[in-house]
Design an enzyme around this catalytic site. Sequence first.
Site, mmCIF file in Angstrom:
data_model
loop_
_atom_site.group_PDB
_atom_site.id
_atom_site.type_symbol
_atom_site.label_atom_id
_atom_site.label_comp_id
_atom_site.label_asym_id
_atom_site.label_seq_id
_atom_site.Cartn_x
_atom_site.Cartn_y
_atom_site.Cartn_z
ATOM 1 C CB CYS A 60 -0.917 -0.005 1.224
ATOM 2 S SG CYS A 60 -2.061 1.392 1.220
ATOM 3 C CB CYS A 64 -1.786 3.890 8.100
ATOM 4 S SG CYS A 64 -2.834 4.533 6.759
ATOM 5 C CB CYS A 67 -1.054 -0.113 8.235
ATOM 6 S SG CYS A 67 -1.774 -1.368 7.136
ATOM 7 C CB CYS A 104 -15.621 -7.956 5.882
ATOM 8 S SG CYS A 104 -16.944 -7.842 7.072
ATOM 9 C CB CYS A 135 -18.739 -5.619 5.087
ATOM 10 S SG CYS A 135 -17.881 -4.213 5.821
ATOM 11 C CB CYS A 195 -18.481 -0.753 9.004
ATOM 12 S SG CYS A 195 -17.340 -1.579 10.132
ATOM 13 N NE ARG A 267 -17.324 -6.301 13.355
ATOM 14 C CZ ARG A 267 -17.650 -6.021 12.100
ATOM 15 N NH1 ARG A 267 -16.771 -5.493 11.299
ATOM 16 N NH2 ARG A 267 -18.855 -6.267 11.657
HETATM 17 N N1 SAM Z 1 -6.745 0.379 2.992
HETATM 18 C C1 SAM Z 1 -8.037 0.599 3.475
HETATM 19 C C2 SAM Z 1 -8.116 1.711 4.503
HETATM 20 O O1 SAM Z 1 -7.123 2.019 5.116
HETATM 21 O O2 SAM Z 1 -9.210 2.253 4.655
HETATM 22 C C3 SAM Z 1 -8.712 -0.633 4.039
HETATM 23 C C4 SAM Z 1 -7.925 -1.611 4.899
HETATM 24 S S1 SAM Z 1 -7.272 -1.001 6.414
HETATM 25 C C5 SAM Z 1 -6.158 -2.276 6.859
HETATM 26 C C6 SAM Z 1 -8.653 -1.097 7.537
HETATM 27 C C7 SAM Z 1 -8.437 -0.694 8.963
HETATM 28 O O3 SAM Z 1 -7.699 -1.691 9.633
HETATM 29 C C8 SAM Z 1 -7.665 0.572 9.257
HETATM 30 O O4 SAM Z 1 -8.414 1.720 9.095
HETATM 31 C C9 SAM Z 1 -7.296 0.364 10.714
HETATM 32 O O5 SAM Z 1 -8.304 0.902 11.550
HETATM 33 C C10 SAM Z 1 -7.258 -1.154 10.862
HETATM 34 N N2 SAM Z 1 -5.882 -1.608 11.138
HETATM 35 C C11 SAM Z 1 -4.871 -1.700 10.255
HETATM 36 N N3 SAM Z 1 -3.737 -2.128 10.855
HETATM 37 C C12 SAM Z 1 -4.057 -2.312 12.157
HETATM 38 C C13 SAM Z 1 -3.305 -2.743 13.299
HETATM 39 N N4 SAM Z 1 -2.014 -3.039 13.215
HETATM 40 N N5 SAM Z 1 -3.937 -2.822 14.489
HETATM 41 C C14 SAM Z 1 -5.253 -2.502 14.582
HETATM 42 N N6 SAM Z 1 -6.000 -2.097 13.544
HETATM 43 C C15 SAM Z 1 -5.408 -1.993 12.343
HETATM 44 FE FE1 SF4 Z 2 -2.897 1.232 3.336
HETATM 45 FE FE2 SF4 Z 2 -2.859 0.059 5.692
HETATM 46 FE FE3 SF4 Z 2 -3.303 2.667 5.547
HETATM 47 FE FE4 SF4 Z 2 -5.186 0.929 4.651
HETATM 48 S S1 SF4 Z 2 -4.479 1.180 6.758
HETATM 49 S S2 SF4 Z 2 -4.460 2.800 3.640
HETATM 50 S S3 SF4 Z 2 -3.853 -0.705 3.880
HETATM 51 S S4 SF4 Z 2 -1.399 1.613 4.946
#
Ligand code: SAM
Ligand code: SF4
Length: 344
Positions: A60, A64, A67, A104, A135, A195, A267
């Site tokens: 990606c 974030c 992530c 989902c 979802c 959600c 959730r």
């Molecule tokens: N890329 C898209 C986005 O960011 O909207 C969808 C997938 S993203 C992985 C979905 C959510 O997963 C993020 O908004 C975050 O809240 C959660 N998430 C990702 N990594 C995480 C982690 N290490 N611990 C807890 N929640 C996490």
């Molecule tokens: Fe990309 Fe992870 Fe951020 Fe979703 S949460 S936009 S997968 S870096």
Amino acid sequence: MPAASTHALPRHDYSRAEVLALLALPFNDLLARAHAVHRAHHDVNAVQISTLLSIKTGGCPEDCAYCPQAARYHTGVKAEKLMSVDAVLEKARAAKAAGATRFCIGAAWRSPKDRDVEKVAAMIGAVRALGMETCATLGMLTQAQADRFKAAGLDYYNHNLDTAPEFYGEIIHTREFADRLDTLEHVRDAGLKTCCGGIVGMGETRETRAGLLQTLANLPEHPQSVPINRLVQVAGTPLAGTTLLDPFEFVRMIAAARVLMPASMVRLSAGRAEMSDELQALCFFAGANSIFHGEKLLTTGNPDTEHDRALFARLGIVPMDVAPTQAGIEPKTVHANILAGAAA
Ligand code: SAM
Ligand code: SF4
Ligand code: DTB
């Protein structure tokens, strides 16, 4: 703080101070209040179960800080291509056979590319045709994309606020908090259910957690599902090594979400694999009534299905297979399906 009422009209005008005062109540007072609201709006012994599938893992472009799928961090997650419609359908069939009622799909995208939209729409249509709720969480959406997914049969779109507006810039630099609000507006305007929740345990303060809850509850509609994720610390991400959140603070977060958004599904989302059974039980008491079930979330672990089955049995919890939506609709529990062993 206004007098506690378990059945007041949904509010969208919470002040920060009010939410902070709620989070700061003596633990037993907060839990009693949250449980009373939970009991008034939901079947407290029913928990909704969703299955999660990563249809496009890793690589990606976003940054974030939590992530494991961000290409720029060295987390060991390999970038994969978007799965085929057939491969997704096979996983969905298996989930349905195991009793799942909501499926989902998640993609590690900033936003879907035009070339991907029709393929994902086909996945959604195929999963819907199996008779499951759908979802998706695919990043930012334009109005046209949200409309297209709605037409394909999408029920819910997951797009988290993640944290309070003032802390957002510490966690994500490649897009703005306002972008999130725009996508949520497109989702609502398309007639999709929302959600939307966030992550705690990222080194934020209680005030920040109050800011997240305040912003969620003051959205034009309470999100029908509110995922509360506890940070899963993954080596290689900037947040690995963050001081762990006091588990009671996590329970407070669940409880406050329940009080502020009484009819929503709250959730207990990421982080369950690292939680004790006792902590999860407290969360269910405080108002959590939805989980992800299955060995994996997107890239990190989730409790074993057998473990969940046993935990539900020990707590007398049964899976819900009709997802209650918003206020006024009584949730129904159906005893047979995904965790049938637990309900027997
Ligand atoms: N890329 C898209 C986005 O960011 O909207 C969808 C997938 S993203 C992985 C979905 C959510 O997963 C993020 O908004 C975050 O809240 C959660 N998430 C990702 N990594 C995480 C982690 N290490 N611990 C807890 N929640 C996490
Ligand atoms: Fe990309 Fe992870 Fe951020 Fe979703 S949460 S936009 S997968 S870096
Ligand atoms: C949400 O709020 N939590 C889920 C779901 N929405 C898509 C994702 C959690 C991801 C945890 C880290 C991982 O497994 O990669």
